[in-house]
Design a protein around this motif. Structure first.
Motif, PDB file in Angstrom:
ATOM      1  N   GLY A  41     -18.861   8.607  -9.198  1.00  0.00           N
ATOM      2  CA  GLY A  41     -18.003   8.465 -10.355  1.00  0.00           C
ATOM      3  C   GLY A  41     -16.855   7.490 -10.195  1.00  0.00           C
ATOM      4  N   VAL A  42     -16.799   6.790  -9.061  1.00  0.00           N
ATOM      5  CA  VAL A  42     -15.750   5.791  -8.862  1.00  0.00           C
ATOM      6  C   VAL A  42     -16.093   4.573  -9.712  1.00  0.00           C
ATOM      7  N   GLU A  43     -15.129   4.124 -10.502  1.00  0.00           N
ATOM      8  CA  GLU A  43     -15.370   2.983 -11.383  1.00  0.00           C
ATOM      9  C   GLU A  43     -14.691   1.706 -10.906  1.00  0.00           C
ATOM     10  N   ALA A  44     -13.718   1.844 -10.008  1.00  0.00           N
ATOM     11  CA  ALA A  44     -13.013   0.664  -9.501  1.00  0.00           C
ATOM     12  C   ALA A  44     -12.498   0.954  -8.097  1.00  0.00           C
ATOM     13  N   ILE A  45     -12.431  -0.102  -7.288  1.00  0.00           N
ATOM     14  CA  ILE A  45     -11.909  -0.009  -5.924  1.00  0.00           C
ATOM     15  C   ILE A  45     -10.919  -1.140  -5.719  1.00  0.00           C
ATOM     16  N   VAL A  46      -9.710  -0.784  -5.302  1.00  0.00           N
ATOM     17  CA  VAL A  46      -8.699  -1.784  -4.976  1.00  0.00           C
ATOM     18  C   VAL A  46      -8.868  -2.136  -3.507  1.00  0.00           C
ATOM     19  N   VAL A  47      -9.058  -3.431  -3.234  1.00  0.00           N
ATOM     20  CA  VAL A  47      -9.269  -3.907  -1.863  1.00  0.00           C
ATOM     21  C   VAL A  47      -8.090  -4.807  -1.479  1.00  0.00           C
ATOM     22  N   PRO A  48      -7.119  -4.246  -0.728  1.00  0.00           N
ATOM     23  CA  PRO A  48      -5.975  -5.054  -0.323  1.00  0.00           C
ATOM     24  C   PRO A  48      -6.309  -5.917   0.897  1.00  0.00           C
ATOM     25  N   ALA A  49      -5.954  -7.173   0.802  1.00  0.00           N
ATOM     26  CA  ALA A  49      -6.071  -8.056   1.970  1.00  0.00           C
ATOM     27  C   ALA A  49      -4.825  -7.851   2.811  1.00  0.00           C
ATOM     28  N   THR A  50      -4.982  -7.778   4.115  1.00  0.00           N
ATOM     29  CA  THR A  50      -3.817  -7.596   4.985  1.00  0.00           C
ATOM     30  C   THR A  50      -3.228  -8.927   5.414  1.00  0.00           C
ATOM     31  N   PRO A 100      -9.248  -7.078  -6.126  1.00  0.00           N
ATOM     32  CA  PRO A 100      -8.562  -7.574  -4.933  1.00  0.00           C
ATOM     33  C   PRO A 100      -7.055  -7.521  -5.119  1.00  0.00           C
ATOM     34  N   ALA A 101      -6.361  -7.207  -4.038  1.00  0.00           N
ATOM     35  CA  ALA A 101      -4.893  -7.211  -4.038  1.00  0.00           C
ATOM     36  C   ALA A 101      -4.441  -8.090  -2.879  1.00  0.00           C
ATOM     37  N   VAL A 102      -3.646  -9.081  -3.175  1.00  0.00           N
ATOM     38  CA  VAL A 102      -3.153  -9.959  -2.121  1.00  0.00           C
ATOM     39  C   VAL A 102      -1.891  -9.326  -1.552  1.00  0.00           C
ATOM     40  N   CYS A 103      -1.987  -8.914  -0.319  1.00  0.00           N
ATOM     41  CA  CYS A 103      -0.890  -8.239   0.363  1.00  0.00           C
ATOM     42  C   CYS A 103      -0.726  -8.872   1.743  1.00  0.00           C
ATOM     43  N   VAL A 104       0.427  -8.697   2.307  1.00  0.00           N
ATOM     44  CA  VAL A 104       0.657  -9.181   3.661  1.00  0.00           C
ATOM     45  C   VAL A 104       1.346  -8.066   4.437  1.00  0.00           C
ATOM     46  N   HIS A 105       0.717  -7.611   5.500  1.00  0.00           N
ATOM     47  CA  HIS A 105       1.342  -6.606   6.355  1.00  0.00           C
ATOM     48  C   HIS A 105       2.541  -7.227   7.055  1.00  0.00           C
ATOM     49  N   PRO A 106       3.544  -6.439   7.356  1.00  0.00           N
ATOM     50  CA  PRO A 106       4.754  -6.978   7.991  1.00  0.00           C
ATOM     51  C   PRO A 106       4.489  -7.755   9.279  1.00  0.00           C
ATOM     52  N   GLU A 107       3.499  -7.332  10.052  1.00  0.00           N
ATOM     53  CA  GLU A 107       3.238  -8.038  11.316  1.00  0.00           C
ATOM     54  C   GLU A 107       2.677  -9.441  11.107  1.00  0.00           C
TER      55      GLU A 107
END
Length: 77
Positions: A29-38, A61-68
């Motif tokens: 039943g999942v209709e969407a998945i958010v995939v964050p780039a690190t 897609p989610a454009v993200c940057v981990h602190p490291e």
């Protein structure tokens, strides 16, 4: 609507069974998945994969940057 808000589908650990994972999510039943780039480098690949997917299961897609990894970023973000 069920949305998985954080799943690193781009991780190599999913290479062997990514298709099956997505099929199971859809059947659950999942209709969407958010995939964050690190990091910024994989963000383009995640977006390209999202555009290729069947519309029944949206990959967001989610454009993200981990602190490291932040020191490698610049003002173009």
């Amino acid at each position: 609507m069920l949305i998985d808000t954080h799943c690193h589908l781009d991780d190599a650990a999913f290479d062997a069974d990514r298709t099956e994972i997505l099929a199971r999510a859809l059947s659950a039943g999942v209709e969407a998945i958010v995939v964050p780039a690190t990091r910024l480098e994989p963000a383009g690949a995640i977006r390209a994969a999202a555009l290729k997917r069947d519309a029944a299961l949206r990959i967001l897609p989610a454009v993200c940057v981990h602190p490291e990894h932040a020191s490698g970023c610049n003002a173009k973000l």
